[in-house]
Write an enzyme that holds these catalytic residues in place. Structure first.
Site, PDB file in Angstrom:
ATOM      1  CG  HIS A 244      -1.804  -1.136   1.420  1.00 43.32           C
ATOM      2  ND1 HIS A 244      -2.915  -1.377   0.631  1.00 43.32           N
ATOM      3  CD2 HIS A 244      -1.778  -2.151   2.326  1.00 43.32           C
ATOM      4  CE1 HIS A 244      -3.531  -2.469   1.044  1.00 43.32           C
ATOM      5  NE2 HIS A 244      -2.867  -2.963   2.063  1.00 43.32           N
TER       6      HIS A 244
HETATM    7  O1  RIB Z   1      -5.239   0.036   4.595  1.00 36.11           O
HETATM    8  C1  RIB Z   1      -3.850   0.069   4.399  1.00 36.11           C
HETATM    9  C2  RIB Z   1      -3.238   1.181   5.189  1.00 36.11           C
HETATM   10  O2  RIB Z   1      -3.495   0.982   6.566  1.00 36.11           O
HETATM   11  C3  RIB Z   1      -1.703   1.222   5.061  1.00 36.11           C
HETATM   12  O3  RIB Z   1      -1.265   2.537   5.251  1.00 36.11           O
HETATM   13  C4  RIB Z   1      -1.262   0.363   6.204  1.00 36.11           C
HETATM   14  O4  RIB Z   1       0.051   0.695   6.662  1.00 36.11           O
HETATM   15  C5  RIB Z   1      -2.273   0.728   7.254  1.00 36.11           C
HETATM   16  O5  RIB Z   1      -1.836   1.934   7.878  1.00 36.11           O
END
Ligand code: RIB
Ligand code: CA
Length: 315
Positions: A244
């Site tokens: 992500h």
């Molecule tokens: O949903 C994914 C996000 O939430 C990413 O930033 C992960 O690190 C969590 O913070």
């Protein structure tokens, strides 16, 4: 023509994927990391603040200033994600306790002071966690809204739905009130949602390539990925983990890897059923004013090539 590097503040809740984003940023001349500001999210603030420094030391960058920020959302109780990231937030590999100091100033005050002292619209906030710090800074100093160049955030999801609830992504779900404030502030926004990040699932071949790197960083990222991916593989039956947060830094370095539209994007902060949901008006049916560049596609191979190329530059 070589552009001068983007001046960025990384606001983060490390988290293995945050850690990879920080490593990518510190290995890329296209960005200058002014500071790292931590927030409670994946794990409580004390751990995200320790983890940010552990990653800086792994990167050989104890010179980076790390500021601790908000230890809970604006209004709601803190919800963490140890089930995904492990008890420490960086499970998968044991890193030494950080030797570098945590800055004394609170993240919110650092963000305000830095934006007020820098020339207008020269600093980008790369938001990798719940947006509590940025929202608190805007509440405390509304004048800074006009001074932020752009906020590039990992958060939300529309076509993909949510990951912590059927309709909400974790960063937006933990602090929807903060996200609502940021999305209404009139700051140029680039949203990197699950619609994009669920396309960048690690592969066994790519992770094995990290394991073979002749440095500490590659094997560390491989170990984090081995840990981090088990959650998504169990849940989605996928073959790898979605990276992500590194997408935010990837966008800063090579925006041409991404595509999307300038549309209206809003956050639900009240409905018990859908709190934290991101509503992306992709077909412009609401007539609401467009307020964000909403990304929907990514060149997956180009992204992973960039990431492994930069991680390989560590000694
Ligand atoms: O949903 C994914 C996000 O939430 C990413 O930033 C992960 O690190 C969590 O913070
Ligand atoms: Ca994060």
């Amino acid at each position: 023509m070589t552009h001068s590097p983007h001046q960025i503040i990384i606001d983060t809740d490390p988290g293995q994927d945050d850690a990879v984003a920080i490593l990518l940023a510190l290995a890329s001349p296209e960005v200058k990391v002014l500071a790292i500001t931590t927030v409670a999210g994946n794990v409580p603030l004390a751990l995200t603040s320790a983890n940010a420094r552990k990653v800086c030391e792994l990167a050989g960058r104890p010179d980076i200033s790390v500021f601790a920020g908000c230890d809970r959302p604006l209004k709601r109780p803190l919800i963490t994600a140890e089930n995904v990231h492990g008890k420490t937030g960086l499970d998968g590999i044991e890193l030494p306790e950080p030797q570098m100091p945590l800055q004394a100033q609170h993240s919110v005050d650092f963000i305000i002071e830095t934006l007020r002292n820098a020339p207008e619209k020269t600093i980008t906030i790369c938001s990798l966690g719940p947006m509590t710090n940025t929202a608190q800074a805007l509440l405390k100093a509304p004048d800074i809204a006009a001074r932020v160049k752009r906020i590039v955030l990992m958060g939300g999801g529309f076509f993909e739905g949510g990951n912590i609830t059927p309709s909400a992504e974790f960063n937006m779900f933990v602090d929807p009130d903060a996200a609502k404030i940021v999305f209404a502030a009139g700051i140029p926004l680039t949203v990197i949602p699950l619609d994009v990040t669920h396309q960048v699932l690690t592969s066994k071949e790519w992770v094995d390539g990290l394991r073979r790197m002749d440095n500490q960083v590659g094997p560390a990222v491989a170990a984090w990925t081995d840990f981090f991916e088990r959650y998504d593989m169990e849940k989605y039956g996928s073959e790898g983990a979605p990276l992500h947060d590194p997408c935010v830094i990837g966008y800063m370095i090579k925006p041409e890897l991404f595509s999307g539209r300038f549309i209206n994007v809003e956050i639900e902060a009240d409905s018990p059923l859908t709190v934290g949901a991101m509503v992306a008006d992709w077909w412009n049916v609401t007539g609401r004013t467009a307020n964000a560049e909403y990304l929907r596609d990514i060149d997956r191979d180009g992204f992973f090539d960039l990431l492994s190329e930069r991680l390989a530059t560590y000694q």
